[in-house]
Design an enzyme around this catalytic site. Sequence first.
Site, PDB file in Angstrom:
ATOM      1  N   ARG A 192       0.867  -1.178   0.000  1.00  0.00           N
ATOM      2  CA  ARG A 192       0.000   0.000   0.000  1.00  0.00           C
ATOM      3  C   ARG A 192       0.909   1.236   0.000  1.00  0.00           C
ATOM      4  O   ARG A 192       1.921   1.274   0.715  1.00  0.00           O
ATOM      5  CB  ARG A 192      -0.892   0.036   1.241  1.00  0.00           C
ATOM      6  CG  ARG A 192      -2.089  -0.914   1.157  1.00  0.00           C
ATOM      7  CD  ARG A 192      -3.112  -0.486   0.105  1.00  0.00           C
ATOM      8  NE  ARG A 192      -4.283  -1.342   0.041  1.00  0.00           N
ATOM      9  CZ  ARG A 192      -4.399  -2.413  -0.755  1.00  0.00           C
ATOM     10  NH1 ARG A 192      -3.407  -2.759  -1.558  1.00  0.00           N
ATOM     11  NH2 ARG A 192      -5.504  -3.121  -0.770  1.00  0.00           N
ATOM     12  N   GLU A 237      -3.015   7.921  -4.464  1.00  0.00           N
ATOM     13  CA  GLU A 237      -3.292   7.007  -5.556  1.00  0.00           C
ATOM     14  C   GLU A 237      -4.645   7.362  -6.160  1.00  0.00           C
ATOM     15  O   GLU A 237      -5.620   7.427  -5.408  1.00  0.00           O
ATOM     16  CB  GLU A 237      -3.316   5.584  -5.016  1.00  0.00           C
ATOM     17  CG  GLU A 237      -3.093   4.541  -6.087  1.00  0.00           C
ATOM     18  CD  GLU A 237      -2.839   3.165  -5.497  1.00  0.00           C
ATOM     19  OE1 GLU A 237      -3.755   2.335  -5.626  1.00  0.00           O
ATOM     20  OE2 GLU A 237      -1.769   2.924  -4.913  1.00  0.00           O
ATOM     21  N   HIS A 254      -0.936   0.194  -9.808  1.00  0.00           N
ATOM     22  CA  HIS A 254      -1.573  -0.774  -8.903  1.00  0.00           C
ATOM     23  C   HIS A 254      -2.141  -1.970  -9.689  1.00  0.00           C
ATOM     24  O   HIS A 254      -3.362  -2.200  -9.678  1.00  0.00           O
ATOM     25  CB  HIS A 254      -2.658  -0.084  -8.066  1.00  0.00           C
ATOM     26  CG  HIS A 254      -2.933  -0.794  -6.771  1.00  0.00           C
ATOM     27  ND1 HIS A 254      -3.357  -0.161  -5.629  1.00  0.00           N
ATOM     28  CD2 HIS A 254      -2.849  -2.111  -6.424  1.00  0.00           C
ATOM     29  CE1 HIS A 254      -3.537  -1.036  -4.662  1.00  0.00           C
ATOM     30  NE2 HIS A 254      -3.221  -2.245  -5.120  1.00  0.00           N
TER      31      HIS A 254
HETATM   32  C1  DGY Z   1      -5.386  -6.131  -2.945  1.00  0.00           C
HETATM   33  O1  DGY Z   1      -6.053  -7.120  -3.252  1.00  0.00           O
HETATM   34  O2  DGY Z   1      -5.415  -5.638  -1.819  1.00  0.00           O
HETATM   35  C2  DGY Z   1      -4.506  -5.573  -4.013  1.00  0.00           C
HETATM   36  O3  DGY Z   1      -3.916  -4.392  -3.667  1.00  0.00           O
HETATM   37  C3  DGY Z   1      -5.238  -5.454  -5.338  1.00  0.00           C
HETATM   38  O4  DGY Z   1      -5.448  -6.740  -5.789  1.00  0.00           O
END
Ligand code: DGY
Length: 321
Positions: free
Chosen positions: A237, A266, A285
């Site tokens: 993240r 983001e 992402h």
């Molecule tokens: C998640 O699943 O948390 C990812 O960041 C996106 O697939």
Amino acid sequence: MPYSVFVTRHLTPQAEEKLNAFCQAEYWPEDTPPPYDVLLEKTRHADGLLCLLSDPINANLIQQAENLKVISQVAVGVDNIDLEAAAARQIAVGHTPDLLTDATADLAFALILAAARRLGEAIDYARSGHWKTWGLTTLLGESVHGATLGIVGLGRIGSAVARRAKGFDMRILYTDNSEHPELERELGAERVPLAHLLENADIISLHVPLTETTKGLIGAEQFSQMKPTAILVNAARGAVVNTEALVTALKSGQIGYAALDVTDPEPLPPSHPLYQQPNAIVVPHIGSATRTTREQMSLLAVDNLIAGLEGRPLPKAVVQH
Ligand code: DGY
């Protein structure tokens, strides 16, 4: 009276078919998230909500959703959802772990290789006509094979990255809240304090969820502990890293490279200084973005949602009823 469900984006055709056969589903038609007031309005009387990680499912929204029984997210991370508020109202929360582990670990490893071997710069170099001859010192990068990899968070995805690293004969250091003796034996991984990992790793890959504890985990102090050639990879993240401190570290040569699948904010706006850094790679992402993975994630999210509406335990729950 069928259940009514709000879905914050279109799903794959197969997942929509399954969902539509079970309930009255309304889909937000845009690729971008519904504005907050729309989300609030659509959720107010819905029995179920199927959402993505870019939808802010906060306490205010949860408290106003008078009929809501289940929130089903198409992602493993649920930092956009107020879990306490959901639990307080006995609203089940589902997510999609496991299915995306390999796709995300593949992408993290692609970023490791791309940063170490300067692929972004090399592609630009060839495309822009700079390639005149084979150069002994042209576009030199760092060796991945045999390097020391520091994994911050040896959970599902972190350990899948470690398995890939084993194939590159890498030395593996890790930090985690728990010890993993089996993985240590299997991969020769060594659990060390974060500062030790930062000082000794050639490549640092982040795999922790975003929580109050991990927010800003990598900031100015941590960059000052890294090697000047260090490569930082983030497929977890964005907010685990302090973006301003990262830009400073990349500009000043305090670290060598960053390769990011996630950013804070983001999306990263086009004018952001990170895009100007030759020693940074940013992708939007896409960790879990393979056709099969996204199909499986969508179907699991539908299964979680249906179970929640029927009052059954969710196949993959963060919060059960
Ligand atoms: C998640 O699943 O948390 C990812 O960041 C996106 O697939």
